[in-house]
Design a protein around this motif. Structure first.
Motif, short mmCIF file in Angstrom:
data_model
loop_
_atom_site.label_atom_id
_atom_site.label_comp_id
_atom_site.label_asym_id
_atom_site.label_seq_id
_atom_site.Cartn_x
_atom_site.Cartn_y
_atom_site.Cartn_z
N CYS A 132 0.90 -1.23 0.04
CA CYS A 132 -0.02 -0.16 0.10
C CYS A 132 0.86 1.27 -0.06
CB CYS A 132 -0.81 0.10 1.30
SG CYS A 132 -1.88 1.44 1.61
N MET A 133 0.52 2.24 -0.81
CA MET A 133 1.28 3.44 -0.91
C MET A 133 0.79 4.67 -0.04
SD MET A 133 1.79 3.21 -4.92
CE MET A 133 0.22 3.14 -5.43
N MET A 134 -0.21 4.36 0.78
CA MET A 134 -0.61 5.38 1.62
C MET A 134 0.36 6.06 2.82
SD MET A 134 -3.70 5.82 4.35
CE MET A 134 -2.67 5.33 5.64
N GLU A 135 1.04 5.02 3.51
CA GLU A 135 1.71 5.42 4.57
C GLU A 135 2.99 6.19 4.16
OE1 GLU A 135 2.76 1.97 7.21
OE2 GLU A 135 3.40 3.30 8.70
N HIS A 136 3.53 5.82 3.21
CA HIS A 136 4.89 6.37 2.86
C HIS A 136 5.18 7.21 1.44
CE1 HIS A 136 6.37 4.25 6.30
NE2 HIS A 136 6.33 3.10 5.65
N LEU A 137 4.48 6.59 0.52
CA LEU A 137 4.52 7.10 -0.81
C LEU A 137 3.45 8.23 -1.48
CD1 LEU A 137 5.47 3.85 -2.43
CD2 LEU A 137 7.05 5.77 -1.89
N MET A 187 -12.94 8.65 9.20
CA MET A 187 -12.25 7.96 10.19
C MET A 187 -11.59 8.86 11.36
SD MET A 187 -9.72 4.72 10.10
CE MET A 187 -10.95 3.52 9.96
N PRO A 188 -12.13 8.82 12.34
CA PRO A 188 -11.20 9.70 13.46
C PRO A 188 -9.85 9.03 13.66
CG PRO A 188 -13.32 8.64 14.40
CD PRO A 188 -13.19 8.02 13.10
N LYS A 189 -8.84 9.89 14.07
CA LYS A 189 -7.29 9.69 13.85
C LYS A 189 -7.06 8.56 14.90
CE LYS A 189 -4.42 12.64 12.96
NZ LYS A 189 -3.49 14.01 13.11
N ALA A 190 -7.84 8.67 16.13
CA ALA A 190 -7.52 7.62 17.13
C ALA A 190 -7.56 6.25 16.69
CB ALA A 190 -7.94 8.13 18.48
N TRP A 191 -9.26 6.11 16.11
CA TRP A 191 -9.27 5.00 15.79
C TRP A 191 -8.61 4.13 14.63
CZ3 TRP A 191 -15.49 4.52 14.91
CH2 TRP A 191 -16.13 4.74 16.41
N PHE A 192 -8.11 5.14 13.80
CA PHE A 192 -6.98 4.74 12.51
C PHE A 192 -5.96 4.14 13.20
CE2 PHE A 192 -3.69 5.56 9.65
CZ PHE A 192 -4.23 4.65 8.51
N MET A 193 -5.35 4.87 14.40
CA MET A 193 -3.94 4.61 14.72
C MET A 193 -4.05 3.09 15.47
SD MET A 193 -2.02 6.75 13.36
CE MET A 193 -0.69 6.06 14.05
N ALA A 194 -5.05 3.06 16.28
CA ALA A 194 -5.36 1.85 17.00
C ALA A 194 -5.34 0.51 15.91
CB ALA A 194 -6.84 1.75 17.82
N LEU A 195 -6.29 0.72 14.89
CA LEU A 195 -6.38 -0.23 14.05
C LEU A 195 -5.47 -0.55 13.28
CD1 LEU A 195 -10.11 0.47 12.53
CD2 LEU A 195 -9.47 -1.36 13.87
N ALA A 196 -4.35 0.65 13.01
CA ALA A 196 -3.18 0.12 12.10
C ALA A 196 -2.08 -0.48 13.17
CB ALA A 196 -2.60 1.75 11.75
N SER A 197 -2.12 -0.31 14.24
CA SER A 197 -1.17 -0.96 15.23
C SER A 197 -1.62 -2.49 15.30
CB SER A 197 -1.28 -0.27 16.58
OG SER A 197 -0.88 1.19 16.58
N LEU A 198 -2.93 -2.82 15.48
CA LEU A 198 -3.36 -4.03 15.43
C LEU A 198 -3.03 -4.90 14.15
CD1 LEU A 198 -6.71 -3.57 17.32
CD2 LEU A 198 -4.60 -4.90 18.33
N SER A 199 -3.30 -4.16 13.16
CA SER A 199 -3.22 -4.89 11.52
C SER A 199 -1.69 -5.04 11.61
CB SER A 199 -3.85 -3.89 10.63
OG SER A 199 -5.13 -3.78 10.65
#
Length: 330
Positions: free
Chosen positions: A224-229, A290-302
């Motif tokens: 996926c290119m969202m996080e860095h690209l 998507m709220p930022k906190a939810w995204f970060m929590a889901l990203a960490s679990l994923s």
């Protein structure tokens, strides 16, 4: 229904894209619906004085005009005269022609992001004073005032994209021919909702990597290119990955991040297109709704749950680890 198509300040790429319509091609699609071009600078045989007579006939009201399509931004420099861009052989600026013809058209369509909002032509300090037909970036009011309405009562319809998808143009014209488009069918930036109600993220072939935040670190990698690209497909409108170009192509499918080319001011992201701006390692732009906190929590679990196959393939230019086949034992 007749269509007059003007090419203003731009690259002509939206016409090139339109010619890529297939099954059926653009001429069969429009012709079968009774849509014909009064004149198009690339398609039509008429040139010089013949083309000028067509424009003059429309301007004089001798030839009814159903749709005025404009491709490319409108140049207003120097000092609001528009004389940086003269329509050859007429002694008049394109700005003057557009402002004269638009009120005579039943519908006015801005083809591509340059015509809609200014686009690439308006980037880099914009010395030419380029702007859209009815918008200047995110602000209403361009070559035509924000209150402008064509004879049908609709504002300028912004078929934005760089280039715009051929099917977005043909579908818009077909809906207009059938009197089947109202102001409610346009989003707040006046883009047809049949494609603007979708996100580029929908149908993206990299979605499995997105789900686990298995991110590519360079353009040749599959992740996926969202996080860095710099990919903003989770925020950009467009059904590019639902009905790809030529049945199979889109930016993300070609390994390039979505740069939200359907949006006003996409041309000035204030960072390189292929870099994701972050604060403390967290991407500044997050998915819509998507709220930022939810995204970060889901990203960490994923990330913690990422299968080895997905993690390895995300950082490869081809599939290195195939899916595990579950074979029943006898």
């Amino acid at each position: 229904m007749n269509v007059l198509w003007l090419q203003s300040a731009g690259c002509g790429g939206c016409t090139m894209s339109l010619l890529c319509a297939e099954n059926p091609n653009v001429f069969d699609t429009l012709g079968d619906a009774g849509i014909r071009f009064l004149w198009h600078p690339s398609f039509s045989l008429e040139t010089g004085a013949e083309a000028r007579r067509i424009l003059e006939s429309v301007e004089a009201g001798e030839t009814p005009l159903d749709v005025l399509c404009v491709e490319g931004s409108i140049v207003t420099g120097p000092r609001g005269t528009g004389k940086y861009h003269m329509l050859a052989g007429t002694g008049r600026s394109m700005l003057d022609w557009v402002q004269s013809l638009a009120p005579k058209a039943r519908h006015v369509v801005a083809v591509g992001s340059c015509a809609a909002f200014g686009g690439i032509t308006a980037a880099g300090g914009n010395p030419a004073g380029a702007l859209g037909l009815q918008w200047d970036g995110t602000l209403e009011g361009g070559a035509l005032p924000g209150a402008f309405r064509s004879a049908s009562g609709l504002p300028v319809i912004n078929v934005a994209g760089c280039p715009t998808h051929p099917a977005w143009v043909t579908e818009t014209l077909l809906l207009l021919a059938g009197e089947a488009m109202s102001e409610g069918d346009l989003d707040p930036f006046r883009r047809p909702r049949f494609y603007a109600d979708h996100l580029v993220h929908h149908g993206c072939t990299k979605n499995e990597f997105y789900e686990y935040k298995a991110s590519a670190r360079s353009l040749s990698e599959m992740g996926c290119m969202m996080e860095h690209l710099g990919c903003v497909g989770t925020q950009a409108v467009g059904d590019c990955n639902i009905r790809p170009w030529n049945g199979e192509g889109s930016c993300t499918r070609g390994g390039y991040p979505c740069i939200a080319c359907t949006s006003p001011e996409f041309e000035e992201p204030n960072h390189p297109f292929t870099e994701t701006p972050t604060i403390a390692g967290i991407p500044v732009g997050l998915p819509s709704d998507m709220p930022k906190a939810w995204f970060m929590a889901l990203a960490s679990l994923s990330k913690a749950a990422t299968p080895k196959r997905i993690d390895v393939n995300a950082h490869s230019d081809r599939i290195r680890v195939a899916p595990t086949l579950r074979v029943k034992r006898k």
